[in-house]
Design a protein around this motif. Sequence first.
Motif, PDB file in Angstrom:
ATOM      1  N   ARG A 125       0.838  -1.213   0.000  1.00  0.00           N
ATOM      2  CA  ARG A 125       0.000   0.000   0.000  1.00  0.00           C
ATOM      3  C   ARG A 125       0.867   1.256   0.000  1.00  0.00           C
ATOM      4  NH1 ARG A 125      -5.570  -0.245   3.398  1.00  0.00           N
ATOM      5  NH2 ARG A 125      -6.506  -2.052   2.340  1.00  0.00           N
ATOM      6  N   LEU A 126       1.942   1.218   0.776  1.00  0.00           N
ATOM      7  CA  LEU A 126       2.836   2.367   0.825  1.00  0.00           C
ATOM      8  C   LEU A 126       3.439   2.635  -0.551  1.00  0.00           C
ATOM      9  CD1 LEU A 126       4.447   4.523   2.396  1.00  0.00           C
ATOM     10  CD2 LEU A 126       6.134   2.730   2.906  1.00  0.00           C
ATOM     11  N   LYS A 127       3.865   1.601  -1.230  1.00  0.00           N
ATOM     12  CA  LYS A 127       4.478   1.753  -2.542  1.00  0.00           C
ATOM     13  C   LYS A 127       3.468   2.185  -3.599  1.00  0.00           C
ATOM     14  CE  LYS A 127       8.177  -1.565  -1.667  1.00  0.00           C
ATOM     15  NZ  LYS A 127       8.780  -2.866  -2.046  1.00  0.00           N
ATOM     16  N   ALA A 128       2.202   1.847  -3.392  1.00  0.00           N
ATOM     17  CA  ALA A 128       1.171   2.252  -4.352  1.00  0.00           C
ATOM     18  C   ALA A 128       0.999   3.764  -4.361  1.00  0.00           C
ATOM     19  CB  ALA A 128      -0.153   1.560  -4.036  1.00  0.00           C
ATOM     20  N   GLY A 129       1.273   4.433  -3.231  1.00  0.00           N
ATOM     21  CA  GLY A 129       1.245   5.889  -3.182  1.00  0.00           C
ATOM     22  C   GLY A 129      -0.104   6.516  -2.878  1.00  0.00           C
ATOM     23  N   ARG A 130      -1.185   5.769  -2.946  1.00  0.00           N
ATOM     24  CA  ARG A 130      -2.510   6.362  -2.734  1.00  0.00           C
ATOM     25  C   ARG A 130      -3.098   6.052  -1.356  1.00  0.00           C
ATOM     26  NH1 ARG A 130      -3.417   1.909  -6.194  1.00  0.00           N
ATOM     27  NH2 ARG A 130      -5.026   0.449  -5.482  1.00  0.00           N
ATOM     28  N   PHE A 131      -2.332   5.358  -0.523  1.00  0.00           N
ATOM     29  CA  PHE A 131      -2.828   5.024   0.812  1.00  0.00           C
ATOM     30  C   PHE A 131      -2.090   5.794   1.902  1.00  0.00           C
ATOM     31  CE2 PHE A 131      -3.650   1.337  -1.865  1.00  0.00           C
ATOM     32  CZ  PHE A 131      -4.982   1.052  -1.575  1.00  0.00           C
ATOM     33  N   GLY A 132      -1.058   6.544   1.538  1.00  0.00           N
ATOM     34  CA  GLY A 132      -0.288   7.295   2.521  1.00  0.00           C
ATOM     35  C   GLY A 132       1.188   7.266   2.174  1.00  0.00           C
ATOM     36  N   GLY A 133       1.921   8.225   2.747  1.00  0.00           N
ATOM     37  CA  GLY A 133       3.333   8.352   2.442  1.00  0.00           C
ATOM     38  C   GLY A 133       4.243   7.657   3.430  1.00  0.00           C
ATOM     39  N   THR A 134       3.707   7.161   4.539  1.00  0.00           N
ATOM     40  CA  THR A 134       4.479   6.411   5.534  1.00  0.00           C
ATOM     41  C   THR A 134       3.644   5.216   5.983  1.00  0.00           C
ATOM     42  OG1 THR A 134       3.604   7.612   7.451  1.00  0.00           O
ATOM     43  CG2 THR A 134       5.567   8.537   6.359  1.00  0.00           C
ATOM     44  N   ILE A 135       4.285   4.292   6.662  1.00  0.00           N
ATOM     45  CA  ILE A 135       3.557   3.132   7.171  1.00  0.00           C
ATOM     46  C   ILE A 135       2.469   3.566   8.145  1.00  0.00           C
ATOM     47  CG2 ILE A 135       3.761   1.070   8.631  1.00  0.00           C
ATOM     48  CD1 ILE A 135       4.714   0.580   5.822  1.00  0.00           C
ATOM     49  N   CYS A 136       2.777   4.510   9.000  1.00  0.00           N
ATOM     50  CA  CYS A 136       1.777   4.960   9.979  1.00  0.00           C
ATOM     51  C   CYS A 136       0.602   5.650   9.286  1.00  0.00           C
ATOM     52  CB  CYS A 136       2.424   5.896  11.000  1.00  0.00           C
ATOM     53  SG  CYS A 136       3.546   5.053  12.148  1.00  0.00           S
ATOM     54  N   GLN A 137       0.860   6.400   8.218  1.00  0.00           N
ATOM     55  CA  GLN A 137      -0.247   7.014   7.468  1.00  0.00           C
ATOM     56  C   GLN A 137      -1.097   5.950   6.788  1.00  0.00           C
ATOM     57  OE1 GLN A 137       1.397   9.915   4.761  1.00  0.00           O
ATOM     58  NE2 GLN A 137       2.171  11.237   6.409  1.00  0.00           N
ATOM     59  N   VAL A 138      -0.467   4.908   6.285  1.00  0.00           N
ATOM     60  CA  VAL A 138      -1.223   3.806   5.674  1.00  0.00           C
ATOM     61  C   VAL A 138      -2.105   3.136   6.715  1.00  0.00           C
ATOM     62  CG1 VAL A 138      -0.988   1.510   4.626  1.00  0.00           C
ATOM     63  CG2 VAL A 138       0.472   3.386   3.842  1.00  0.00           C
ATOM     64  N   VAL A 139      -1.542   2.860   7.873  1.00  0.00           N
ATOM     65  CA  VAL A 139      -2.291   2.184   8.934  1.00  0.00           C
ATOM     66  C   VAL A 139      -3.439   3.051   9.441  1.00  0.00           C
ATOM     67  CG1 VAL A 139      -2.115   1.335  11.303  1.00  0.00           C
ATOM     68  CG2 VAL A 139      -0.332   0.766   9.632  1.00  0.00           C
ATOM     69  N   ASN A 140      -3.225   4.379   9.529  1.00  0.00           N
ATOM     70  CA  ASN A 140      -4.232   5.279  10.092  1.00  0.00           C
ATOM     71  C   ASN A 140      -5.212   5.824   9.053  1.00  0.00           C
ATOM     72  OD1 ASN A 140      -3.548   5.471  12.985  1.00  0.00           O
ATOM     73  ND2 ASN A 140      -1.594   6.288  12.234  1.00  0.00           N
ATOM     74  N   GLN A 141      -5.129   5.348   7.811  1.00  0.00           N
ATOM     75  CA  GLN A 141      -6.079   5.830   6.814  1.00  0.00           C
ATOM     76  C   GLN A 141      -7.503   5.484   7.246  1.00  0.00           C
ATOM     77  OE1 GLN A 141      -6.065   3.964   2.933  1.00  0.00           O
ATOM     78  NE2 GLN A 141      -6.282   5.957   1.925  1.00  0.00           N
ATOM     79  N   ARG A 142      -8.380   6.430   7.109  1.00  0.00           N
ATOM     80  CA  ARG A 142      -9.749   6.265   7.605  1.00  0.00           C
ATOM     81  C   ARG A 142     -10.459   5.111   6.891  1.00  0.00           C
ATOM     82  NH1 ARG A 142     -13.470  11.536   7.903  1.00  0.00           N
ATOM     83  NH2 ARG A 142     -11.784  12.003   9.390  1.00  0.00           N
ATOM     84  N   GLY A 143     -11.131   4.312   7.704  1.00  0.00           N
ATOM     85  CA  GLY A 143     -11.942   3.217   7.168  1.00  0.00           C
ATOM     86  C   GLY A 143     -11.170   1.990   6.726  1.00  0.00           C
ATOM     87  N   GLN A 144      -9.872   1.942   7.001  1.00  0.00           N
ATOM     88  CA  GLN A 144      -9.083   0.802   6.542  1.00  0.00           C
ATOM     89  C   GLN A 144      -8.744  -0.163   7.674  1.00  0.00           C
ATOM     90  OE1 GLN A 144      -8.372   0.268   3.214  1.00  0.00           O
ATOM     91  NE2 GLN A 144      -9.810   1.979   3.036  1.00  0.00           N
ATOM     92  N   PHE A 145      -8.214   0.351   8.774  1.00  0.00           N
ATOM     93  CA  PHE A 145      -7.848  -0.505   9.891  1.00  0.00           C
ATOM     94  C   PHE A 145      -8.512   0.021  11.163  1.00  0.00           C
ATOM     95  CE2 PHE A 145      -4.451  -1.070   6.778  1.00  0.00           C
ATOM     96  CZ  PHE A 145      -4.355  -2.458   6.716  1.00  0.00           C
ATOM     97  N   PHE A 146      -8.114  -0.540  12.283  1.00  0.00           N
ATOM     98  CA  PHE A 146      -8.648  -0.136  13.582  1.00  0.00           C
ATOM     99  C   PHE A 146      -7.907   1.102  14.077  1.00  0.00           C
ATOM    100  CE2 PHE A 146      -5.190  -3.076  13.980  1.00  0.00           C
ATOM    101  CZ  PHE A 146      -4.409  -2.569  14.992  1.00  0.00           C
ATOM    102  N   GLN A 147      -8.342   1.640  15.174  1.00  0.00           N
ATOM    103  CA  GLN A 147      -7.682   2.792  15.772  1.00  0.00           C
ATOM    104  C   GLN A 147      -6.452   2.330  16.547  1.00  0.00           C
ATOM    105  OE1 GLN A 147      -8.485   6.038  15.409  1.00  0.00           O
ATOM    106  NE2 GLN A 147     -10.150   5.453  14.005  1.00  0.00           N
ATOM    107  N   ILE A 148      -5.292   2.424  15.905  1.00  0.00           N
ATOM    108  CA  ILE A 148      -4.096   1.899  16.551  1.00  0.00           C
ATOM    109  C   ILE A 148      -3.679   2.752  17.745  1.00  0.00           C
ATOM    110  CG2 ILE A 148      -3.284   0.868  14.396  1.00  0.00           C
ATOM    111  CD1 ILE A 148      -1.204   3.132  14.264  1.00  0.00           C
ATOM    112  N   ALA A 149      -4.127   4.023  17.769  1.00  0.00           N
ATOM    113  CA  ALA A 149      -3.748   4.893  18.893  1.00  0.00           C
ATOM    114  C   ALA A 149      -4.345   4.402  20.200  1.00  0.00           C
ATOM    115  CB  ALA A 149      -4.198   6.328  18.613  1.00  0.00           C
ATOM    116  N   SER A 150      -5.457   3.682  20.116  1.00  0.00           N
ATOM    117  CA  SER A 150      -6.101   3.187  21.332  1.00  0.00           C
ATOM    118  C   SER A 150      -5.784   1.712  21.589  1.00  0.00           C
ATOM    119  CB  SER A 150      -7.620   3.362  21.231  1.00  0.00           C
ATOM    120  OG  SER A 150      -8.128   2.692  20.089  1.00  0.00           O
ATOM    121  N   PHE A 151      -4.855   1.162  20.821  1.00  0.00           N
ATOM    122  CA  PHE A 151      -4.467  -0.242  21.000  1.00  0.00           C
ATOM    123  C   PHE A 151      -3.113  -0.274  21.706  1.00  0.00           C
ATOM    124  CE2 PHE A 151      -2.559  -4.212  18.994  1.00  0.00           C
ATOM    125  CZ  PHE A 151      -3.240  -5.103  19.820  1.00  0.00           C
ATOM    126  N   HIS A 152      -3.088  -0.814  22.922  1.00  0.00           N
ATOM    127  CA  HIS A 152      -1.878  -0.815  23.745  1.00  0.00           C
ATOM    128  C   HIS A 152      -1.554  -2.242  24.182  1.00  0.00           C
ATOM    129  CE1 HIS A 152      -2.161   3.558  23.858  1.00  0.00           C
ATOM    130  NE2 HIS A 152      -3.426   3.438  24.269  1.00  0.00           N
TER     131      HIS A 152
END
Length: 212
Positions: A125-152
């Motif tokens: 997804r990162l290499k595709a360029g349309r999901f975010g410019g970093t791994i964290c942006q890819v993970v935090n893209q809305r509607g794609q994964f869970f809220q990692i900020a609240s996962f501890h």
Amino acid sequence: MFIKRPSTLATGAAVLLAISGIVIPASVSYAAELVQTPLLPYDLAATAPSAPVVAVQPESPSITPPAAAETAAPAAIASAEAAPPAVPVSADADSVECMAKVVLHEAGNQPRAGKIAVAQTLVNRLKAGRFGGTICQVVNQRGQFFQIASFHPRRDTDGWQDAVEVAHEVLAGQAEPVAPGAMFFRASYAPANNFFRTRQRVTTVGGHIFYR
């Protein structure tokens, strides 16, 4: 009559003496005479021993036959296209953290290959360029994964350590492609919705089905 008899005897004796002059001496044998007689050219050809016939084995070819090379080439090309080599991605602390959380949350109960496949999906997804410019942006893209900020997750568990190791390995490009080109996945026990019915299925690893 008596006068001619001595003459006849003398004549016979002379003939015997003449014949005895051409007789081979008793000291020379017939075999010795053959040895002393020179051989003619055709005699040599007939008596010469024939050279031994040595079978020559053909040398084994050291170069792949053209037909085999032509057959192997398409397979190698297809394999390279299906599984491109992994390319290193920035493995900063934030990227490792974000990727490890997704790996643990989505594939914590999966075999190692399943964890790697999920991590490689993020890299694709990162290499595709349309999901975010970093791994964290890819993970935090809305509607794609869970809220990692609240996962501890607990950091002293084997599950977290495995997830971190997978993240480092995938980000460094050291893991072989498990689901080449996959950018989406779903649980195999859930029915596919309309979105996944329009995607190209790549493979099934553990409890997930991966798509391009």
